[in-house]
Design a protein around this motif. Structure first.
Motif, short mmCIF file in Angstrom:
data_model
loop_
_atom_site.label_atom_id
_atom_site.label_comp_id
_atom_site.label_asym_id
_atom_site.label_seq_id
_atom_site.Cartn_x
_atom_site.Cartn_y
_atom_site.Cartn_z
N CYS A 97 -3.87 0.17 -10.25
CA CYS A 97 -3.59 -1.27 -10.16
C CYS A 97 -2.91 -1.56 -8.83
O CYS A 97 -1.75 -1.16 -8.62
N ASN B 238 0.23 -4.23 -9.10
CA ASN B 238 1.50 -3.70 -9.61
C ASN B 238 1.81 -2.31 -9.05
O ASN B 238 2.81 -1.71 -9.42
N PRO C 158 -5.11 -2.29 -22.55
CA PRO C 158 -4.52 -2.43 -21.21
C PRO C 158 -3.25 -3.29 -21.24
O PRO C 158 -2.27 -2.96 -20.57
N TYR D 53 0.44 -2.26 -19.73
CA TYR D 53 1.26 -3.04 -18.80
C TYR D 53 2.67 -3.22 -19.37
O TYR D 53 3.66 -3.05 -18.67
N SER E 7 3.01 -6.95 -15.85
CA SER E 7 1.95 -7.72 -16.48
C SER E 7 0.75 -7.76 -15.54
O SER E 7 0.89 -7.58 -14.34
N PRO E 8 -0.44 -8.02 -16.09
CA PRO E 8 -1.63 -8.07 -15.24
C PRO E 8 -1.56 -9.25 -14.28
O PRO E 8 -1.03 -10.30 -14.63
N LYS E 9 -2.06 -9.05 -13.10
CA LYS E 9 -2.12 -10.13 -12.10
C LYS E 9 -3.58 -10.60 -11.98
O LYS E 9 -3.93 -11.60 -12.53
N GLY F 192 -6.32 -8.63 -12.92
CA GLY F 192 -7.08 -8.10 -14.04
C GLY F 192 -8.19 -7.13 -13.68
O GLY F 192 -8.85 -6.59 -14.56
N CYS G 115 -8.05 -4.15 -12.74
CA CYS G 115 -7.77 -2.77 -13.15
C CYS G 115 -7.92 -2.56 -14.66
O CYS G 115 -7.89 -1.42 -15.13
N ALA G 116 -8.09 -3.62 -15.43
CA ALA G 116 -8.16 -3.48 -16.90
C ALA G 116 -9.26 -2.53 -17.33
O ALA G 116 -9.06 -1.72 -18.23
#
Length: 84
Positions: A3, A6, A27, A31, A37-39, A41, A43-44
Motif C-alpha cells: 500500500c 499508507n 482488507p 487496515y 484506513s484505505p485511501k 483502495g 491495494c485491496a
C-alpha cells in the motif's frame, strides 16, 4: 510495498495475520489491525490475495498437524470446495 498510500509492506500485512478468531478476514480488517484506513483502495486486491494465501497455508499446516479432526481444516476445506 503493498500500500503506497499508507506505506505498508507485505511483511506488515502478514504480521497481523495470526491464526484464530481475531485474525483479520478482509482488507478493511487488515487496515484496522495496522492502525490505518484505505485511501485510494488499489491495494485491496493485493491484501485480499495475501489473506487468501495465508488461509491456504494455515489450512495446510492444520491438516498436517491435526488431520481431519481439526475444525479449522474442515472449514477451510469446505470454503475451498465452495469456491471451486
Amino acid at each position: 510495498i503493498v500500500c503506497s498510500c499508507n506505506v505498508l509492506s507485505d511483511g506488515q500485512v502478514r504480521a497481523c495475520l495470526l491464526p484464530g478468531p481475531g485474525c483479520p478476514r478482509t482488507p478493511a480488517q487488515v487496515y484496522a489491525c495496522l492502525g490505518c484506513s484505505p485511501k485510494c483502495g488499489r491495494c485491496a486486491r493485493t491484501i485480499r490475495g495475501i489473506l487468501q494465501r495465508s488461509a491456504s497455508e494455515t489450512h495446510a499446516a492444520c491438516a498436517t498437524a491435526c488431520g481431519a479432526a481439526c475444525p479449522l481444516g474442515t472449514a477451510a476445506a469446505e470454503q475451498t470446495a465452495a469456491a471451486a
